[in-house]
Design a protein around this motif. Structure first.
Motif, short mmCIF file in Angstrom:
data_model
loop_
_atom_site.label_atom_id
_atom_site.label_comp_id
_atom_site.label_asym_id
_atom_site.label_seq_id
_atom_site.Cartn_x
_atom_site.Cartn_y
_atom_site.Cartn_z
N PRO A 243 -6.59 47.84 -37.68
CA PRO A 243 -7.32 46.53 -37.59
C PRO A 243 -8.85 46.84 -38.25
N ALA A 244 -9.26 45.84 -38.82
CA ALA A 244 -10.67 45.57 -39.04
C ALA A 244 -11.16 44.20 -38.54
N ILE A 245 -12.44 44.13 -39.01
CA ILE A 245 -13.19 42.77 -38.44
C ILE A 245 -14.09 42.43 -39.54
N TYR A 246 -14.10 41.25 -40.02
CA TYR A 246 -15.34 40.67 -40.79
C TYR A 246 -15.84 39.58 -40.20
N PHE A 247 -17.02 39.13 -40.67
CA PHE A 247 -17.98 37.81 -40.38
C PHE A 247 -17.85 36.80 -41.54
N GLN A 248 -17.49 35.58 -41.12
CA GLN A 248 -17.79 34.46 -42.19
C GLN A 248 -18.55 33.48 -41.72
N PRO A 249 -19.69 33.49 -42.04
CA PRO A 249 -20.69 32.37 -41.94
C PRO A 249 -20.59 31.12 -42.69
N THR A 250 -20.72 30.06 -42.28
CA THR A 250 -20.70 28.97 -43.07
C THR A 250 -21.88 28.15 -42.70
N ALA A 251 -22.46 27.32 -43.71
CA ALA A 251 -23.56 26.32 -43.75
C ALA A 251 -23.41 25.35 -44.84
N SER A 252 -23.75 24.12 -44.02
CA SER A 252 -23.71 22.64 -45.16
C SER A 252 -24.82 21.83 -44.95
N LEU A 253 -25.24 21.09 -45.65
CA LEU A 253 -26.29 20.07 -45.39
C LEU A 253 -25.95 18.79 -45.14
N LYS A 254 -26.25 18.30 -43.89
CA LYS A 254 -26.08 16.73 -43.41
C LYS A 254 -26.52 15.98 -44.38
N PRO A 255 -26.11 14.72 -44.36
CA PRO A 255 -26.66 13.62 -44.89
C PRO A 255 -28.19 13.43 -44.60
N ASP A 256 -29.07 13.14 -45.45
CA ASP A 256 -30.59 12.79 -44.91
C ASP A 256 -30.40 11.35 -44.25
N VAL A 257 -30.84 11.50 -42.84
CA VAL A 257 -31.09 10.09 -42.34
C VAL A 257 -32.15 9.15 -43.01
N THR A 258 -33.12 9.72 -43.44
CA THR A 258 -34.23 8.92 -43.93
C THR A 258 -33.75 8.21 -45.31
N ARG B 86 -21.56 20.77 -52.47
CA ARG B 86 -21.60 22.25 -52.60
C ARG B 86 -22.04 22.88 -51.31
N PRO B 87 -21.27 23.66 -50.58
CA PRO B 87 -21.77 24.35 -49.40
C PRO B 87 -22.70 25.46 -49.94
N ILE B 88 -23.57 25.99 -48.90
CA ILE B 88 -24.22 27.09 -49.27
C ILE B 88 -23.66 28.37 -49.39
N LYS B 89 -23.74 28.85 -50.30
CA LYS B 89 -23.21 30.10 -50.85
C LYS B 89 -23.47 31.44 -49.73
N THR B 90 -22.36 32.23 -49.76
CA THR B 90 -22.63 33.37 -48.60
C THR B 90 -22.87 34.61 -49.46
N GLY B 91 -23.56 35.62 -48.58
CA GLY B 91 -23.90 36.98 -49.36
C GLY B 91 -22.63 37.99 -49.09
N GLN B 92 -22.71 39.33 -49.03
CA GLN B 92 -21.70 40.21 -48.97
C GLN B 92 -21.20 40.10 -47.61
N ARG B 93 -19.88 40.40 -47.38
CA ARG B 93 -18.98 40.23 -46.33
C ARG B 93 -18.47 41.66 -46.15
N PRO B 94 -19.06 42.55 -45.40
CA PRO B 94 -18.74 44.00 -45.05
C PRO B 94 -17.56 43.93 -43.97
N LEU B 95 -16.56 45.00 -44.12
CA LEU B 95 -15.60 45.04 -43.28
C LEU B 95 -16.12 46.31 -42.08
N PHE B 96 -15.76 45.74 -40.80
CA PHE B 96 -15.81 46.64 -39.80
C PHE B 96 -14.42 47.27 -39.29
N ARG B 97 -14.38 48.55 -39.07
CA ARG B 97 -13.28 49.16 -38.31
C ARG B 97 -13.44 48.57 -36.74
#
Length: 571
Positions: free
Chosen positions: A159-174, A232-243
Motif C-alpha cells: 500500500p501507498a498513500i497520497y494527499f489530494q488537496p482541493t480549493a475553489s473560490l466561493k461567489p463574492d457576496v459584495t 475553474r478550481p485552483i490547480k494543485t502542485g505535485q502529489r508525491p506517494l508515501f509508502r
C-alpha cells in the motif's frame, strides 16, 4: 464596469495560484524560519513549491500526522489577499491504494480508498509569509491539519498513500449585492414574452388587454459573471506517494474459565508485536481494554515505559466478566458485548521524527454459545424453581412449595379475613368467605390460592460417600449436587404409600384485576370434604402479580367434617 473586472480578477487569481500538501520529515518544523534561509532557487521544475522542506518517505498506519496545506499566489495587497482567502474553500482528502496488483487482481484496475477527509474551517487561522526572490514575488499561505492515517478496509498489495488537496473560490457576496434586484422593470432590458398575447383581439374580452409575463413561470438562471467564478478550481502542485506500513500488530485470544456453569468469565490474552520490517523502535505508552456491558480486570502488569525493539512481543492477560440477565445468560446477548482496545505509542523513526500512533479497535465477544445459553437457562430455572418469586410468566402462579421461607406478611400490605361454617358434612360443598382489603399506597393485582396440606416424610436421603467433600456446603452453586446413590431413590419409590385425599379445594385460584389503595374485595373458596374428622389446609397464599411477592396466611378456620346421617334415623 466594476462588475466585469471582479470576475476577471478572480479568474486570474485562480489560474495563477497553486495548492499543495506537505508532510514534513521532522515532527516539529518552523516553516517561517525556513523561509528566511531560502534564496528562492528551485532545482527541478516539477519540485514542490517548498523545496527547502524535507518530506517523509514512509508513513505509518494509525498515525496522527501533521500535514501542511500550502497555498501559493502572486503577491497582492493585504486587503485584496484577505478578501480572496475569506472566499477560499479548502479541503484535504487522503487516499490509499496498492502500488502493485495482488495475486487475484488485474494490472489495469488498481482500486483506491478514501481513508480520511478534512475540511479546513474558518477557525483554523492560516499563516501568511511574503517572499521575494528576484522578479518572483509570492505570498505563501499554509494551514496545519492533523490527519489520522486510518487503516483501509480493503486489502492492498504494497500500500501507498497520497494527499489530494482541493480549493475553489466561493461567489463574492459584495458582487451579488451590487447586482440590480429590480426584476419587475429592469432598465434597458426588453420585457419578457407575453403568454396571453394571442387573446388580445378576442371580441369576448371587450377591449381588455390580458398580460402574463413569462418571467413569472420560468426559472431565472444566475448571472454569467457570478457563475464564471466557480468554473475553474485552483490547480494543485505535485502529489508525491508515501509508502505506508503498520508499526504494530496485535492478536486477541479467548479461553473459557473452568469454573461453575454460572461463571461466564473469559480469559483474554492480548499479544502486541512490534513490526520487524519497519526497523523502528517503539515506546508504548498505554494499553487499555474496555468491555461494554461487563467488567474487565488486568491480571498481569507490563512495563509500558520501556522501549521495544522490532520483533519484540508483549503479552497481556485479562479476565472479562459480562453482566448477566435475569435468566443467567449475558445481558446484551452474543453481539452486544463490545471489547475495545486502545493503544498509544511513539514510533522512534529518528531523533527529530517521532510519530504518535493511536489505535482503537473493537470486536464483539460471545461469552456463551447457543447450546451453552440453553443449558444455562434450564439450569437457572431448575435452581430457582423453589423460590416463589422466580416465575415471571403472567399466566402462571409460583410453585406450591411450603418448604421455602415466605416473604414477610407486610411485604404486600394486604389484609385477609377468612370465615367458614363451624361444621360441614362429608361429600357436600361448603364455602369460605375471603374479605380482602388493600392497605398499601399503590394499586395491586393479586391472586389468592389454597396450598393443600402435605404429608411430612421423616426420612431424608443422605448424600452418598462418593459425593461427600466434593462440594462445599457454604458455596451456592447454580446446579444442585448430583445424587450418586441410586439405591436411595429406588427404596423410596418402592416403599411409597398412596395417602387418601381428605379435603379438596374446588377453586384453583382467585385473580383480582386492579385493587385500588383502600378498596376491598369479597371472594369465595369452594371446598368438599371426603372423610370425617378435623381437616385443614397448609395455608392461603396471596401473590402480587406485578412483583411476584408472596405472603401465606396460616391462621385459618378449623374444618370439622361429620358423616351425613341417613334419613329417618335420629341421633
Amino acid at each position: 464596469m466594476g462588475s466585469e473586472e471582479q470576475p476577471r480578477a478572480s479568474l486570474d487569481f485562480a489560474e495563477s495560484s497553486v495548492l499543495e500538501a506537505i508532510a514534513p520529515a521532522t515532527s516539529k518544523v518552523d516553516i517561517e524560519e525556513a523561509f528566511n534561509s531560502w534564496d528562492g532557487t528551485v532545482e527541478d521544475e516539477g519540485a514542490s513549491i517548498l523545496p527547502f522542506v524535507k518530506q517523509r518517505h514512509v508513513l505509518l498506519f494509525d498515525e496522527l500526522l501533521p500535514v501542511y496545506v500550502v497555498f501559493r499566489t502572486p503577491l497582492l495587497e493585504n486587503e485584496v489577499l484577505k478578501s480572496y482567502l475569506d472566499r477560499l474553500a479548502v479541503s484535504l482528502d487522503v487516499f490509499a491504494f496498492g502500488t502493485t496488483p495482488g495475486p487475484d487482481q488485474e494490472a489495469k484496475a488498481l482500486p483506491k480508498e478514501l481513508i480520511c477527509s478534512e475540511t479546513i474551517k474558518d477557525t483554523n487561522e492560516p499563516t501568511i509569509v511574503l517572499h521575494e526572490s528576484g522578479d518572483a514575488k509570492h505570498a505563501y499561505v499554509f494551514w496545519k491539519v492533523e490527519v489520522a492515517i486510518a487503516r483501509p478496509q480493503g486489502r492492498f498489495h504494497k500500500p501507498a498513500i497520497y494527499f489530494q488537496p482541493t480549493a475553489s473560490l466561493k461567489p463574492d457576496v459584495t458582487a451579488k449585492q451590487n447586482v440590480s434586484h429590480n426584476d419587475y422593470l429592469p432598465s434597458r432590458v426588453p420585457p419578457a414574452l407575453n403568454l396571453l398575447q394571442s387573446f388580445e383581439h378576442d371580441p369576448a374580452l371587450a377591449g381588455i388587454h390580458p398580460r402574463l409575463s413569462a418571467m413569472r413561470i420560468s426559472k431565472i438562471a444566475p448571472s454569467a459573471p457570478l457563475a464564471r467564478e466557480m468554473v475553474r478550481p485552483i490547480k494543485t502542485g505535485q502529489r508525491p506517494l508515501f509508502r505506508a506500513v503498520p508499526p504494530l500488530m496485535w492478536r486477541t485470544r479467548f479461553a473459557k474459565v473452568h469454573t461453575s456453569l454460572a461463571d461466564l468469565s473469559l480469559m483474554v490474552s492480548l499479544d502486541i508485536e512490534v513490526a520487524q520490517y519497519t526497523s523502528y523502535n517503539v515506546r508504548i505508552k498505554t494499553v487499555d481494554l474496555l468491555l461494554h456491558g461487563g467488567d474487565i480486570k488486568a491480571l498481569t502488569t507490563v512495563n509500558t515505559v520501556a522501549t521495544s525493539s522490532p520483533g519484540d512481543q508483549l503479552s497481556y492477560l485479562y479476565k472479562a466478566t459480562p453482566d448477566l440477565g435475569p435468566d443467567g445468560t449475558p445481558a446484551l446477548g452474543s453481539q452486544g458485548h463490545i471489547l475495545t482496545l486502545n493503544i498509544e505509542a511513539d514510533i522512534l523513526v529518528s531523533d527529530g521524527c517521532q510519530p504518535h500512533v493511536a489505535i482503537q479497535w473493537k470486536t464483539a465477544v460471545d461469552f456463551a454459545s447457543e447450546q451453552q445459553s440453553n443449558l444455562i437457562k434450564a439450569a437457572h430455572r431448575l435452581s430457582s424453581a423453589s423460590h416463589a418469586g422466580s416465575i415471571k410468566s403472567p399466566d402462571s402462579l409460583p410453585a406450591q412449595d411450603t418448604d421455602e421461607p415466605n416473604a414477610p406478611n407486610d411485604a404486600i400490605n394486604v389484609t385477609l379475613t377468612i370465615s367458614g361454617p363451624p361444621s360441614v358434612q362429608v361429600g357436600e360443598l361448603f364455602h369460605w368467605g375471603v374479605f380482602i382489603v388493600n392497605r398499601s399506597d399503590k394499586i395491586r393485582r393479586l391472586a389468592v390460592m389454597v396450598i393443600p396440606k402435605r404429608k411430612r416424610d421423616a426420612h431424608r436421603p443422605q448424600p452418598s460417600a462418593s459425593s461427600i467433600g466434593g462440594h462445599s456446603a457454604e458455596k451456592k452453586e447454580l446446579l444442585a449436587t448430583a445424587v450418586l446413590d441410586e439405591n436411595i431413590i429406588y427404596g423410596r419409590q418402592k416403599g411409597a404409600k398412596t395417602e387418601p385425599t381428605e379435603l379438596v379445594c374446588l377453586t384453583t385460584d382467585i385473580r383480582l384485576g386492579q385493587l385500588a389503595p383502600g378498596s376491598c374485595y369479597t371472594a369465595d373458596l369452594k371446598f368438599i370434604a371426603l372423610s370425617a374428622g378435623v381437616q385443614s389446609v397448609e395455608s392461603v397464599r396471596v401473590i402480587d402479580l406485578a412483583t411476584n411477592e408472596t405472603a401465606d396466611v396460616r391462621d385459618l378456620p378449623s374444618i370439622v367434617a361429620v358423616e351425613k346421617q341417613p334419613e329417618g334415623i335420629e341421633t
